[in-house]
Design a protein around this motif. Structure first.
Motif, PDB file in Angstrom:
ATOM      1  N   LEU A 185     108.056  73.749 -89.748  1.00  0.00           N
ATOM      2  CA  LEU A 185     109.152  72.887 -89.098  1.00  0.00           C
ATOM      3  C   LEU A 185     110.097  72.634 -90.196  1.00  0.00           C
ATOM      4  O   LEU A 185     111.254  73.184 -90.452  1.00  0.00           O
ATOM      5  CB  LEU A 185     109.327  72.656 -87.712  1.00  0.00           C
ATOM      6  N   ILE A 186     110.010  72.009 -91.135  1.00  0.00           N
ATOM      7  CA  ILE A 186     110.531  71.136 -91.943  1.00  0.00           C
ATOM      8  C   ILE A 186     110.495  71.641 -92.825  1.00  0.00           C
ATOM      9  O   ILE A 186     112.102  72.083 -93.209  1.00  0.00           O
ATOM     10  CB  ILE A 186     109.625  70.514 -92.452  1.00  0.00           C
ATOM     11  N   VAL A 187     110.187  72.768 -93.471  1.00  0.00           N
ATOM     12  CA  VAL A 187     110.199  74.087 -94.594  1.00  0.00           C
ATOM     13  C   VAL A 187     111.119  74.995 -94.267  1.00  0.00           C
ATOM     14  O   VAL A 187     112.447  75.102 -94.536  1.00  0.00           O
ATOM     15  CB  VAL A 187     108.845  74.693 -95.111  1.00  0.00           C
ATOM     16  N   SER A 188     111.251  75.479 -92.806  1.00  0.00           N
ATOM     17  CA  SER A 188     112.225  76.434 -91.777  1.00  0.00           C
ATOM     18  C   SER A 188     113.192  76.075 -91.457  1.00  0.00           C
ATOM     19  O   SER A 188     114.373  76.639 -91.848  1.00  0.00           O
ATOM     20  CB  SER A 188     111.378  77.219 -90.990  1.00  0.00           C
ATOM     21  N   SER A 189     113.338  75.034 -91.346  1.00  0.00           N
ATOM     22  CA  SER A 189     115.142  74.420 -91.543  1.00  0.00           C
ATOM     23  C   SER A 189     115.415  73.921 -92.475  1.00  0.00           C
ATOM     24  O   SER A 189     116.926  74.078 -93.073  1.00  0.00           O
ATOM     25  CB  SER A 189     114.731  72.786 -90.592  1.00  0.00           C
ATOM     26  N   VAL A 190     114.887  73.408 -93.183  1.00  0.00           N
ATOM     27  CA  VAL A 190     115.246  73.299 -94.996  1.00  0.00           C
ATOM     28  C   VAL A 190     116.083  74.685 -95.628  1.00  0.00           C
ATOM     29  O   VAL A 190     117.638  75.168 -95.834  1.00  0.00           O
ATOM     30  CB  VAL A 190     114.107  72.578 -95.732  1.00  0.00           C
ATOM     31  N   VAL A 191     115.046  75.814 -95.140  1.00  0.00           N
ATOM     32  CA  VAL A 191     115.434  77.102 -96.192  1.00  0.00           C
ATOM     33  C   VAL A 191     116.719  77.435 -94.857  1.00  0.00           C
ATOM     34  O   VAL A 191     117.418  78.334 -95.444  1.00  0.00           O
ATOM     35  CB  VAL A 191     114.569  78.160 -95.930  1.00  0.00           C
ATOM     36  N   THR A 192     116.944  77.932 -93.190  1.00  0.00           N
ATOM     37  CA  THR A 192     117.415  78.385 -93.380  1.00  0.00           C
ATOM     38  C   THR A 192     119.219  77.093 -93.244  1.00  0.00           C
ATOM     39  O   THR A 192     120.262  77.510 -93.917  1.00  0.00           O
ATOM     40  CB  THR A 192     117.520  77.656 -91.452  1.00  0.00           C
ATOM     41  N   TYR A 193     119.340  75.829 -93.481  1.00  0.00           N
ATOM     42  CA  TYR A 193     120.148  75.299 -94.139  1.00  0.00           C
ATOM     43  C   TYR A 193     120.971  75.261 -95.084  1.00  0.00           C
ATOM     44  O   TYR A 193     122.181  75.462 -95.508  1.00  0.00           O
ATOM     45  CB  TYR A 193     119.786  73.655 -93.809  1.00  0.00           C
ATOM     46  N   LEU A 194     119.668  75.433 -96.317  1.00  0.00           N
ATOM     47  CA  LEU A 194     120.527  76.247 -96.879  1.00  0.00           C
ATOM     48  C   LEU A 194     121.132  77.643 -97.375  1.00  0.00           C
ATOM     49  O   LEU A 194     121.711  78.143 -98.151  1.00  0.00           O
ATOM     50  CB  LEU A 194     119.109  76.589 -98.684  1.00  0.00           C
ATOM     51  N   TRP A 195     119.916  78.314 -96.739  1.00  0.00           N
ATOM     52  CA  TRP A 195     120.678  79.907 -96.812  1.00  0.00           C
ATOM     53  C   TRP A 195     122.377  80.136 -96.038  1.00  0.00           C
ATOM     54  O   TRP A 195     122.814  80.621 -96.204  1.00  0.00           O
ATOM     55  CB  TRP A 195     119.891  80.703 -96.053  1.00  0.00           C
ATOM     56  N   SER A 196     122.145  79.117 -95.344  1.00  0.00           N
ATOM     57  CA  SER A 196     123.716  79.161 -94.465  1.00  0.00           C
ATOM     58  C   SER A 196     124.865  78.493 -95.483  1.00  0.00           C
ATOM     59  O   SER A 196     126.412  79.009 -95.333  1.00  0.00           O
ATOM     60  CB  SER A 196     123.549  78.885 -93.015  1.00  0.00           C
ATOM     61  N   LEU A 197     124.270  77.716 -96.328  1.00  0.00           N
ATOM     62  CA  LEU A 197     124.982  76.565 -96.902  1.00  0.00           C
ATOM     63  C   LEU A 197     125.688  77.117 -98.110  1.00  0.00           C
ATOM     64  O   LEU A 197     127.113  77.293 -97.937  1.00  0.00           O
ATOM     65  CB  LEU A 197     124.619  75.092 -96.935  1.00  0.00           C
ATOM     66  N   PHE A 198     124.360  77.983 -98.304  1.00  0.00           N
ATOM     67  CA  PHE A 198     125.362  78.804-100.355  1.00  0.00           C
ATOM     68  C   PHE A 198     125.439  80.006 -99.757  1.00  0.00           C
ATOM     69  O   PHE A 198     126.352  80.241-100.570  1.00  0.00           O
ATOM     70  CB  PHE A 198     123.476  79.072-100.624  1.00  0.00           C
ATOM     71  N   PHE A 199     125.388  80.535 -98.576  1.00  0.00           N
ATOM     72  CA  PHE A 199     125.892  82.061 -98.535  1.00  0.00           C
ATOM     73  C   PHE A 199     127.442  82.114 -97.400  1.00  0.00           C
ATOM     74  O   PHE A 199     127.533  83.716 -97.391  1.00  0.00           O
ATOM     75  CB  PHE A 199     124.578  83.194 -98.096  1.00  0.00           C
ATOM     76  N   HIS A 200     126.467  80.995 -96.487  1.00  0.00           N
ATOM     77  CA  HIS A 200     127.738  81.461 -95.486  1.00  0.00           C
ATOM     78  C   HIS A 200     128.947  80.015 -95.663  1.00  0.00           C
ATOM     79  O   HIS A 200     129.689  79.863 -94.817  1.00  0.00           O
ATOM     80  CB  HIS A 200     126.863  81.426 -93.869  1.00  0.00           C
ATOM     81  N   ASN A 201     128.480  79.033 -96.200  1.00  0.00           N
ATOM     82  CA  ASN A 201     129.787  78.205 -96.623  1.00  0.00           C
ATOM     83  C   ASN A 201     130.013  77.473 -95.164  1.00  0.00           C
ATOM     84  O   ASN A 201     131.071  76.760 -95.055  1.00  0.00           O
ATOM     85  CB  ASN A 201     130.771  78.672 -97.059  1.00  0.00           C
ATOM     86  N   VAL A 202     128.510  77.728 -94.524  1.00  0.00           N
ATOM     87  CA  VAL A 202     128.681  76.407 -93.521  1.00  0.00           C
ATOM     88  C   VAL A 202     127.442  75.988 -92.883  1.00  0.00           C
ATOM     89  O   VAL A 202     126.255  76.822 -93.321  1.00  0.00           O
ATOM     90  CB  VAL A 202     128.842  77.304 -92.272  1.00  0.00           C
ATOM     91  N   ALA A 203     127.622  74.213 -92.816  1.00  0.00           N
ATOM     92  CA  ALA A 203     126.019  73.827 -93.348  1.00  0.00           C
ATOM     93  C   ALA A 203     125.680  73.566 -92.302  1.00  0.00           C
ATOM     94  O   ALA A 203     125.396  72.348 -91.213  1.00  0.00           O
ATOM     95  CB  ALA A 203     126.266  72.969 -93.772  1.00  0.00           C
ATOM     96  N   THR A 204     124.679  74.778 -90.998  1.00  0.00           N
ATOM     97  CA  THR A 204     124.455  74.661 -90.232  1.00  0.00           C
ATOM     98  C   THR A 204     122.569  74.863 -90.059  1.00  0.00           C
ATOM     99  O   THR A 204     122.223  75.635 -90.931  1.00  0.00           O
ATOM    100  CB  THR A 204     124.642  75.659 -89.225  1.00  0.00           C
ATOM    101  N   ILE A 205     121.771  74.685 -89.312  1.00  0.00           N
ATOM    102  CA  ILE A 205     120.267  74.709 -89.158  1.00  0.00           C
ATOM    103  C   ILE A 205     119.873  75.638 -87.587  1.00  0.00           C
ATOM    104  O   ILE A 205     120.127  75.082 -86.392  1.00  0.00           O
ATOM    105  CB  ILE A 205     119.288  73.376 -89.256  1.00  0.00           C
ATOM    106  N   ASP A 206     119.143  77.254 -88.395  1.00  0.00           N
ATOM    107  CA  ASP A 206     118.663  77.836 -87.516  1.00  0.00           C
ATOM    108  C   ASP A 206     117.858  77.047 -86.505  1.00  0.00           C
ATOM    109  O   ASP A 206     116.087  77.366 -86.817  1.00  0.00           O
ATOM    110  CB  ASP A 206     118.428  79.091 -87.503  1.00  0.00           C
ATOM    111  N   TRP A 207     118.035  76.478 -85.523  1.00  0.00           N
ATOM    112  CA  TRP A 207     116.590  75.730 -85.080  1.00  0.00           C
ATOM    113  C   TRP A 207     115.694  76.912 -83.992  1.00  0.00           C
ATOM    114  O   TRP A 207     114.811  76.910 -84.119  1.00  0.00           O
ATOM    115  CB  TRP A 207     117.035  74.773 -83.743  1.00  0.00           C
ATOM    116  N   GLU A 208     116.137  77.472 -83.784  1.00  0.00           N
ATOM    117  CA  GLU A 208     116.045  78.747 -83.124  1.00  0.00           C
ATOM    118  C   GLU A 208     114.712  79.477 -83.842  1.00  0.00           C
ATOM    119  O   GLU A 208     113.071  79.581 -83.156  1.00  0.00           O
ATOM    120  CB  GLU A 208     116.745  79.577 -82.147  1.00  0.00           C
ATOM    121  N   THR A 209     114.902  80.038 -85.181  1.00  0.00           N
ATOM    122  CA  THR A 209     113.983  80.716 -85.633  1.00  0.00           C
ATOM    123  C   THR A 209     113.293  79.784 -86.392  1.00  0.00           C
ATOM    124  O   THR A 209     111.893  79.741 -86.453  1.00  0.00           O
ATOM    125  CB  THR A 209     114.759  81.427 -87.437  1.00  0.00           C
TER     126      THR A 209
END
Length: 64
Positions: free
Chosen positions: A18-42
């Protein structure tokens, strides 16, 4: 199967995933979409799947 060992393994793997996946989805959305969100469902989906699968595999490996 020992329920206590199985549940401890599930909880440990669940929270690590849960922690690793949250960090990865946060960084992915921040770097590639310029939006700092966490995909909690995934994050929860991966945590549940990996927690179940890896705790069962680990428990079966210890019995052999």
């Amino acid at each position: 199967m020992d329920f206590k060992k199985l549940s401890i393994g599930f909880i440990t793997i669940f929270f690590i995933t849960l922690i690793v996946s949250s960090v990865v989805t946060y960084l992915w959305s921040l770097f590639f979409h310029n939006v700092a969100t966490i995909d909690w469902e995934t994050s929860f989906r991966f945590a549940i799947i990996f927690g179940v699968v890896f705790s069962i595999i680990d428990n079966k490996d210890k019995k052999i």
